[in-house]
Design a protein around this motif. Structure first.
Motif, PDB file in Angstrom:
ATOM      1  N   SER A  13       0.964  -1.100   0.222  1.00 11.63           N
ATOM      2  CA  SER A  13      -0.108  -0.286   0.214  1.00 11.63           C
ATOM      3  C   SER A  13       0.989   1.133  -0.088  1.00 11.63           C
ATOM      4  N   ALA A  14       1.597   1.100   0.842  1.00 13.74           N
ATOM      5  CA  ALA A  14       2.786   2.397   0.820  1.00 13.74           C
ATOM      6  C   ALA A  14       3.386   2.760  -0.387  1.00 13.74           C
ATOM      7  N   LEU A  15       4.302   1.299  -1.396  1.00 18.01           N
ATOM      8  CA  LEU A  15       4.648   2.293  -2.487  1.00 18.01           C
ATOM      9  C   LEU A  15       4.263   2.155  -3.493  1.00 18.01           C
ATOM     10  N   GLN A  16       2.785   1.407  -3.689  1.00 20.59           N
ATOM     11  CA  GLN A  16       1.209   2.160  -4.391  1.00 20.59           C
ATOM     12  C   GLN A  16       0.913   3.241  -4.330  1.00 20.59           C
ATOM     13  N   LEU A  19       4.215   6.071  -5.594  1.00 17.26           N
ATOM     14  CA  LEU A  19       3.854   6.282  -6.913  1.00 17.26           C
ATOM     15  C   LEU A  19       2.979   7.031  -7.743  1.00 17.26           C
ATOM     16  N   LYS A  20       1.600   6.564  -7.053  1.00 17.85           N
ATOM     17  CA  LYS A  20       1.063   7.479  -7.668  1.00 17.85           C
ATOM     18  C   LYS A  20       0.933   8.460  -7.108  1.00 17.85           C
ATOM     19  N   LEU A  24       2.860   7.956 -11.572  1.00 18.47           N
ATOM     20  CA  LEU A  24       3.308   6.596 -12.098  1.00 18.47           C
ATOM     21  C   LEU A  24       2.115   5.785 -11.627  1.00 18.47           C
ATOM     22  N   SER A  25       1.640   4.809 -12.280  1.00 19.52           N
ATOM     23  CA  SER A  25       0.848   3.706 -12.112  1.00 19.52           C
ATOM     24  C   SER A  25       1.687   2.957 -11.909  1.00 19.52           C
ATOM     25  N   VAL A 106      15.356   7.782  -2.831  1.00 24.39           N
ATOM     26  CA  VAL A 106      16.105   7.080  -3.913  1.00 24.39           C
ATOM     27  C   VAL A 106      15.333   6.228  -4.550  1.00 24.39           C
ATOM     28  N   LEU A 107      14.264   5.105  -4.088  1.00 20.27           N
ATOM     29  CA  LEU A 107      13.130   4.530  -4.910  1.00 20.27           C
ATOM     30  C   LEU A 107      13.236   5.089  -5.849  1.00 20.27           C
ATOM     31  N   LEU A 108      12.518   6.161  -5.633  1.00 23.28           N
ATOM     32  CA  LEU A 108      12.147   6.707  -6.618  1.00 23.28           C
ATOM     33  C   LEU A 108      12.600   6.931  -7.929  1.00 23.28           C
TER      34      LEU A 108
END
Length: 117
Positions: A13-16, A19-20, A24-25, A106-108
């Motif tokens: 959920s946190a990553l989605q 990204l949103k 980003l989809s 960093v991940l993004l």
């Protein structure tokens, strides 16, 4: 589309959400098996996967994709990584290997670099 494969509901959920928030989809999957059966492999431009999951591990997923000649750029995230595991993942073609907790920025940056190539 960015695919997120992690057995942790909160992490997915946190990553989605992250990204949103930057436009980003993404689609999330609770297991490597669920991702493989989803029919979404062709649409996946970047894969964010946990290493340790029940059933197939992230490294096993990477090996299966490589064996099928599906070159999906993969970013691994793990709470249980070590130097040997990191080298194994990178040698097999991973673009990044991050220890949890990781820096969202960093991940993004890594995801954007993959999507821009």
């Amino acid at each position: 589309m960015v695919a997120v494969v992690d057995d942790d509901d909160l992490m997915r959920s946190a990553l989605q959400g992250m990204l949103k928030s930057v436009g980003l989809s993404s689609q999330t999957f609770a297991s490597a098996e669920e991702f493989l059966e989803s029919g979404q492999l062709q649409q996946t431009a970047c894969l964010i996967a946990d290493i340790r999951m029940p059933g197939m591990s992230g490294l096993e997923l990477q090996a299966k994709l490589n064996a099928e000649h599906r070159r999906i750029p993969t970013i691994f995230i793990t709470a249980h990584g070590d130097a040997r595991m990191r080298m194994q993942a990178l040698r097999a073609g991973a673009v990044e290997f991050m220890a949890k907790p990781f820096d969202d920025g960093v991940l993004l940056k890594s995801v954007r670099a993959v999507l821009e190539n």
